[in-house]
Design an enzyme around this catalytic site. Sequence first.
Site, PDB file in Angstrom:
ATOM      1  N   ASP A   1       1.081  -2.483   1.641  1.00  0.00           N
ATOM      2  CA  ASP A   1       0.895  -1.214   2.302  1.00  0.00           C
ATOM      3  C   ASP A   1       0.381  -1.288   3.686  1.00  0.00           C
ATOM      4  O   ASP A   1       0.278  -2.590   4.119  1.00  0.00           O
ATOM      5  CB  ASP A   1       0.057  -0.375   1.516  1.00  0.00           C
ATOM      6  CG  ASP A   1       0.839   1.265   1.631  1.00  0.00           C
ATOM      7  OD1 ASP A   1       0.950   1.563   2.547  1.00  0.00           O
ATOM      8  OD2 ASP A   1       1.145   1.738   0.558  1.00  0.00           O
TER       9      ASP A   1
ATOM     10  N   HIS B   1       5.790   2.041   5.037  1.00  0.00           N
ATOM     11  CA  HIS B   1       4.403   1.572   4.493  1.00  0.00           C
ATOM     12  C   HIS B   1       4.335  -0.238   4.805  1.00  0.00           C
ATOM     13  O   HIS B   1       3.789  -0.788   3.882  1.00  0.00           O
ATOM     14  CB  HIS B   1       4.097   1.950   2.892  1.00  0.00           C
ATOM     15  CG  HIS B   1       3.913   3.113   2.672  1.00  0.00           C
ATOM     16  ND1 HIS B   1       2.592   3.690   2.739  1.00  0.00           N
ATOM     17  CD2 HIS B   1       4.594   4.135   2.463  1.00  0.00           C
ATOM     18  CE1 HIS B   1       2.801   4.966   2.525  1.00  0.00           C
ATOM     19  NE2 HIS B   1       4.126   5.229   2.301  1.00  0.00           N
TER      20      HIS B   1
ATOM     21  N   ASP C   1       9.424   5.127  -0.403  1.00  0.00           N
ATOM     22  CA  ASP C   1       8.607   6.484  -0.400  1.00  0.00           C
ATOM     23  C   ASP C   1       8.400   6.639   1.230  1.00  0.00           C
ATOM     24  O   ASP C   1       7.854   5.668   1.769  1.00  0.00           O
ATOM     25  CB  ASP C   1       7.565   6.735  -1.325  1.00  0.00           C
ATOM     26  CG  ASP C   1       6.570   5.755  -0.993  1.00  0.00           C
ATOM     27  OD1 ASP C   1       6.720   4.612  -0.984  1.00  0.00           O
ATOM     28  OD2 ASP C   1       5.246   6.028  -0.971  1.00  0.00           O
ATOM     29  N   GLU C   2       8.297   7.883   1.737  1.00  0.00           N
ATOM     30  CA  GLU C   2       7.464   8.188   2.841  1.00  0.00           C
ATOM     31  C   GLU C   2       7.770   7.428   3.977  1.00  0.00           C
ATOM     32  O   GLU C   2       6.926   7.043   4.459  1.00  0.00           O
ATOM     33  CB  GLU C   2       5.900   8.252   2.707  1.00  0.00           C
ATOM     34  CG  GLU C   2       5.501   9.191   1.423  1.00  0.00           C
ATOM     35  CD  GLU C   2       4.234   9.079   1.251  1.00  0.00           C
ATOM     36  OE1 GLU C   2       3.472  10.258   0.835  1.00  0.00           O
ATOM     37  OE2 GLU C   2       3.418   7.862   1.232  1.00  0.00           O
TER      38      GLU C   2
ATOM     39  N   TRP D   1      -3.984   5.503  -7.037  1.00  0.00           N
ATOM     40  CA  TRP D   1      -4.356   5.467  -5.741  1.00  0.00           C
ATOM     41  C   TRP D   1      -5.577   5.114  -5.223  1.00  0.00           C
ATOM     42  O   TRP D   1      -6.543   5.971  -5.857  1.00  0.00           O
ATOM     43  CB  TRP D   1      -3.540   6.257  -4.705  1.00  0.00           C
ATOM     44  CG  TRP D   1      -2.034   6.180  -5.011  1.00  0.00           C
ATOM     45  CD1 TRP D   1      -1.247   7.601  -6.034  1.00  0.00           C
ATOM     46  CD2 TRP D   1      -0.751   5.598  -4.694  1.00  0.00           C
ATOM     47  NE1 TRP D   1      -0.169   7.285  -6.380  1.00  0.00           N
ATOM     48  CE2 TRP D   1       0.390   6.081  -5.534  1.00  0.00           C
ATOM     49  CE3 TRP D   1      -0.916   4.481  -4.129  1.00  0.00           C
ATOM     50  CZ2 TRP D   1       1.573   5.551  -5.316  1.00  0.00           C
ATOM     51  CZ3 TRP D   1       0.611   3.833  -4.060  1.00  0.00           C
ATOM     52  CH2 TRP D   1       1.496   4.371  -4.498  1.00  0.00           C
ATOM     53  N   THR D   2      -6.008   4.482  -4.169  1.00  0.00           N
ATOM     54  CA  THR D   2      -7.333   4.095  -3.935  1.00  0.00           C
ATOM     55  C   THR D   2      -7.832   4.571  -2.569  1.00  0.00           C
ATOM     56  O   THR D   2      -8.835   4.015  -2.419  1.00  0.00           O
ATOM     57  CB  THR D   2      -7.720   2.734  -4.169  1.00  0.00           C
ATOM     58  OG1 THR D   2      -6.765   1.855  -3.371  1.00  0.00           O
ATOM     59  CG2 THR D   2      -7.629   2.288  -5.839  1.00  0.00           C
TER      60      THR D   2
END
Length: 514
Positions: free
Chosen positions: A175, A235, A298-299, A426-427
């Site tokens: 990411d 990402h 995504d995104e 998610w962290t």
Amino acid sequence: MSSVGSDHGPACPDLIPQPRRLQVGAGRFVPGKTLTFWAAPEADPAARLLGDWLAARGIGWQRVDQPDAARLRLVAAPAGTASEAYRLAIQADSIVVGAAAAPGFSHAVQTLLALALDDAGVAWPVVTIEDAPHFEWRGLLLDSCRTFISKAAILRLLDQMAALKLNRLHWHLTDDQGWRLEIKRYPKLTEIGAWRVRDGVREGGFYTQADIREIVAFAAARGIAIMPEIEMPGHATAALAAYPDLGCGPGQLSVGTAWGIYPNNYNAGDDRVFTFLEDVLHEVMELFPFPYIHLGADECLKDQWKASSECQRRIAAEKLGDEHGLQTYFINRIAEFLHRHGRTAVGWDEVLEGPITKHIVVQCWRDEAVIKVALARGYRIIAAPRRHCYFDIAVSQVDLTDVYAFDPSMGLADATGVIGGEATLWTEHIAESEMDHMLFPRLFALAETLWAGPAAKEATDRFVQRARRVTARWRSAGVNAGPMLRDDAPAETMKGRKDLHVPPAGLDQIGLGG
Ligand code: ACM
């Protein structure tokens, strides 16, 4: 055989997920100093697990050559039995486990561990169980990028997943804020991409290929397959900090230190990007035998592609229309590459924004309406709508009953395209030490929902009572479970993000809203 509710009484501990059929008899099985066993070859990993568990309690585990000479037998079920189905018959003088394949034996052994009576040494209640899951895909996503999660914590998590009969770890490995997977051909991915400096402190980490092999084998021995996620085309900041030539802009990037979506994409107009990603995926396929590989998708913000002459040339040459067409081109190209290598790509539901290949599974994370769109277009889907499945969100927003209310098949008469569901951890907003707090007891509700399926689920209030009893057991075994219901604790004491992770405006091209 009769089906019973969750209240088995003191003679039989509560189980999550609840077996399809469970009949409790009188008496108990006591293993004694040494338990003799016979195991079909498919049962070997499960037999080893049970042997280790007994050894930790001072009980010997002795293999014998003749099934009749064994007090515990793991025997092959008739051909045609589903691979995850199992039968467990505990009598006062014998235990017989039947399954057709390793996953079924694994589940049976997990049921045995959960049924163990711990009042006076090891003993098991006399019960007969017939069991099989409703959904094939019962998953959990772990984000190792925003917070680097240690190998020890992952092994512990895999044991917790196995106990709940979850069978897919979706491992988010790359990411903006970190690249966590050693790739031999591109060493800078981890030399540079695995580290960031925040508030003057260097933080990060990565998994060597030896770590990955160990974790994959540990999971497999527990009936869990691992799906890696290698994010593209967005990402991608950590990868581009390591190999800036693969990005769109001039200048050096650094690994992300803030949360949110970064604008940095792979340069979709440059063929070297596809060579790089195919090289990376060749190593990924070597490490992860599971057929599914997640590509993210995504995104992906499009501003850099709008400004890039190479991306614009690709859009014109391939008649892609615009940057959304370029995203579809990108994902199709990699998904077809995986298909040629016998693998299946998975992408977040943004892949539906264009004419995406059918060689992809869609993971739906935004509104549940997306699930129906994907099914209507003929895709197989994994359901993970954020209002039921996002466990990075505080319990004040998504509590156990919200998770339990989740129906991946959306009440549809024909939901054969729904292969299952996933929770996501998610962290950005949690530390490794807070994983238990976020996951439990909500993961109980997800495991039961996916195992039982919509028709066989219990009433919510009865499930809540059972989950409270099982949570107490897990807490006494050292699991630092968080609150169960939004009224159980003041909202401000609940960990995790305090909103529903609404996708930013401007990303949604399929008319569903965020
Ligand atoms: C996601 O939460 N962006 C899949």
